[in-house]
Design a protein around this motif. Structure first.
Motif, PDB file in Angstrom:
ATOM      1  N   TRP A   1      -8.015  -3.001  -0.172  1.00 17.64           N
ATOM      2  CA  TRP A   1      -7.223  -3.777  -0.340  1.00 17.64           C
ATOM      3  C   TRP A   1      -5.934  -3.877  -0.260  1.00 17.64           C
ATOM      4  N   ALA A   2      -5.162  -3.170   1.037  1.00 18.17           N
ATOM      5  CA  ALA A   2      -4.065  -3.255   1.924  1.00 18.17           C
ATOM      6  C   ALA A   2      -4.069  -4.578   2.463  1.00 18.17           C
ATOM      7  N   PRO A   3      -4.605  -5.211   2.522  1.00 12.07           N
ATOM      8  CA  PRO A   3      -4.816  -6.820   3.123  1.00 12.07           C
ATOM      9  C   PRO A   3      -4.021  -7.630   2.268  1.00 12.07           C
ATOM     10  N   VAL A   4      -4.431  -7.962   1.349  1.00 18.76           N
ATOM     11  CA  VAL A   4      -3.838  -8.616   0.474  1.00 18.76           C
ATOM     12  C   VAL A   4      -2.206  -9.237  -0.107  1.00 18.76           C
ATOM     13  N   VAL A   5      -1.822  -7.757   0.041  1.00 15.61           N
ATOM     14  CA  VAL A   5      -0.935  -7.219  -0.510  1.00 15.61           C
ATOM     15  C   VAL A   5       0.538  -7.972   1.255  1.00 15.61           C
TER      16      VAL A   5
ATOM     17  N   ASP B   1       5.104  -1.933   0.374  1.00 10.76           N
ATOM     18  CA  ASP B   1       4.160  -0.983   0.822  1.00 10.76           C
ATOM     19  C   ASP B   1       2.719  -1.434   0.386  1.00 10.76           C
ATOM     20  N   PRO B   2       2.038  -1.733   0.388  1.00 15.47           N
ATOM     21  CA  PRO B   2       0.354  -2.502  -0.220  1.00 15.47           C
ATOM     22  C   PRO B   2       0.126  -1.547  -1.269  1.00 15.47           C
ATOM     23  N   THR B   3      -0.465   0.395  -0.302  1.00 11.88           N
ATOM     24  CA  THR B   3      -0.318   1.104  -1.164  1.00 11.88           C
ATOM     25  C   THR B   3       0.631   1.329  -2.233  1.00 11.88           C
TER      26      THR B   3
ATOM     27  N   LEU C   1       2.433  -0.903  -4.546  1.00 11.10           N
ATOM     28  CA  LEU C   1       1.887  -2.236  -5.125  1.00 11.10           C
ATOM     29  C   LEU C   1       1.047  -2.080  -5.391  1.00 11.10           C
ATOM     30  N   LEU C   2       0.151  -1.838  -5.054  1.00  9.18           N
ATOM     31  CA  LEU C   2      -1.532  -1.535  -5.563  1.00  9.18           C
ATOM     32  C   LEU C   2      -2.056  -0.108  -6.640  1.00  9.18           C
ATOM     33  N   ARG C   3      -1.228   0.886  -6.245  1.00 11.48           N
ATOM     34  CA  ARG C   3      -1.414   1.766  -7.725  1.00 11.48           C
ATOM     35  C   ARG C   3      -0.429   1.271  -8.644  1.00 11.48           C
ATOM     36  N   ALA C   4       0.253   1.014  -8.925  1.00  8.41           N
ATOM     37  CA  ALA C   4       1.159   0.287  -9.625  1.00  8.41           C
ATOM     38  C   ALA C   4      -0.135  -0.617 -10.723  1.00  8.41           C
ATOM     39  N   VAL C   5      -0.423  -1.022 -10.264  1.00 11.23           N
ATOM     40  CA  VAL C   5      -0.903  -2.298 -11.130  1.00 11.23           C
ATOM     41  C   VAL C   5      -2.144  -1.105 -11.934  1.00 11.23           C
ATOM     42  N   SER C   6      -2.554  -0.450 -11.162  1.00 10.53           N
ATOM     43  CA  SER C   6      -4.079   0.562 -11.854  1.00 10.53           C
ATOM     44  C   SER C   6      -3.379   1.673 -12.053  1.00 10.53           C
TER      45      SER C   6
ATOM     46  N   ILE D   1       9.559  -1.620  -1.278  1.00  8.60           N
ATOM     47  CA  ILE D   1       9.850  -1.229  -0.189  1.00  8.60           C
ATOM     48  C   ILE D   1       9.485   0.181   0.645  1.00  8.60           C
ATOM     49  N   ARG D   2       9.164  -0.344   1.787  1.00  6.82           N
ATOM     50  CA  ARG D   2       8.663   1.397   2.851  1.00  6.82           C
ATOM     51  C   ARG D   2      10.256   2.465   2.725  1.00  6.82           C
TER      52      ARG D   2
END
Length: 214
Positions: A149-153, A167-169, A171-176, A212-213
């Motif tokens: 899913w990282a590419p969508v970010v 950082d894609p990871t 952001l995605l963690r914050a959703v789930s 942000i990283r």
């Protein structure tokens, strides 16, 4: 012909580690039958009642093959998680980051609220809490899904929807994360509104540069 009759040759050599072998032909049929039986057993009775002999009988596979190939209930769960990662739906491409994150949250919610898959994940989480190998397998499962899913970010950042250094990871963690908290900790209902709030909060934080990283 029953799988038990087809897989005798598999017992003649030492198995690969669970999750590392991607067989074809009859071997693939044996693996599919065993993993399906494992998933059913996890959904019905949980990890602690997982019995290798019963899995073999349900799958129509010789006990020797199951013990040699998977070794233990932990080996079964580990390979099942690898298989689930492979079979998961691909990331969406709705044209907007918010749309993609909504799809991601909806997928997580649908999995956790499904009667069968919710029970499977509860069993796997319980196994991971008491076994290091299961914990690593579960971490690998989520690492794979986050990577897919990282590419969508990255696309959202390229469109200017969030800072480029996000950082894609994270952001995605914050959703789930809020969904899993309700699922595994508080046992509260995971509604569509809960999923929408998780997306809105995570996206707002990303826009403010929270992810942000360093």
């Amino acid at each position: 012909m029953a799988l038990m009759e087809q897989e005798t040759h598999l017992t003649e050599s030492q198995p690969a580690s669970p999750g590392t072998l991607r067989p074809g032909g009859r071997t693939a049929k044996v693996r599919r039958a065993v993993l399906d039986a494992t998933q059913d057993a996890l959904a019905d009775t949980g990890f602690h009642a997982l019995n290798m002999d019963r899995i073999a009988a349900t799958a129509g596979v010789g006990k020797t093959t199951v013990y040699r190939r998977w070794g233990s209930p932990v080996g079964l769960v580990t390979d099942l998680l690898h298989d689930m990662a492979e079979q998961s739906l691909p990331a969406s491409d709705t044209g907007s980051l918010k749309g993609d994150l909504r799809t991601n949250a909806a997928l997580v919610r649908a999995t956790l609220t499904d009667a069968r898959m919710g029970a499977v994940f509860r069993a796997v989480i319980a196994a991971a809490a008491c076994d290091e190998d299961c914990a690593r397998a579960l971490a690998d499962f989520y690492r794979t899904r986050l990577g897919e899913w990282a590419p969508v970010v990255a696309k959202g950042a390229a469109r200017g929807e969030i800072p480029a250094e996000t950082d894609p990871t994270e952001l995605l963690r914050a959703v789930s994360a809020p969904l899993y908290y309700r699922f595994a900790v508080t046992r509260e209902e995971i509604t569509a509104d809960v999923a929408e709030r998780a997306v809105t909060a995570a996206l707002a934080a990303a826009r403010d540069g929270v992810f942000i990283r360093a």
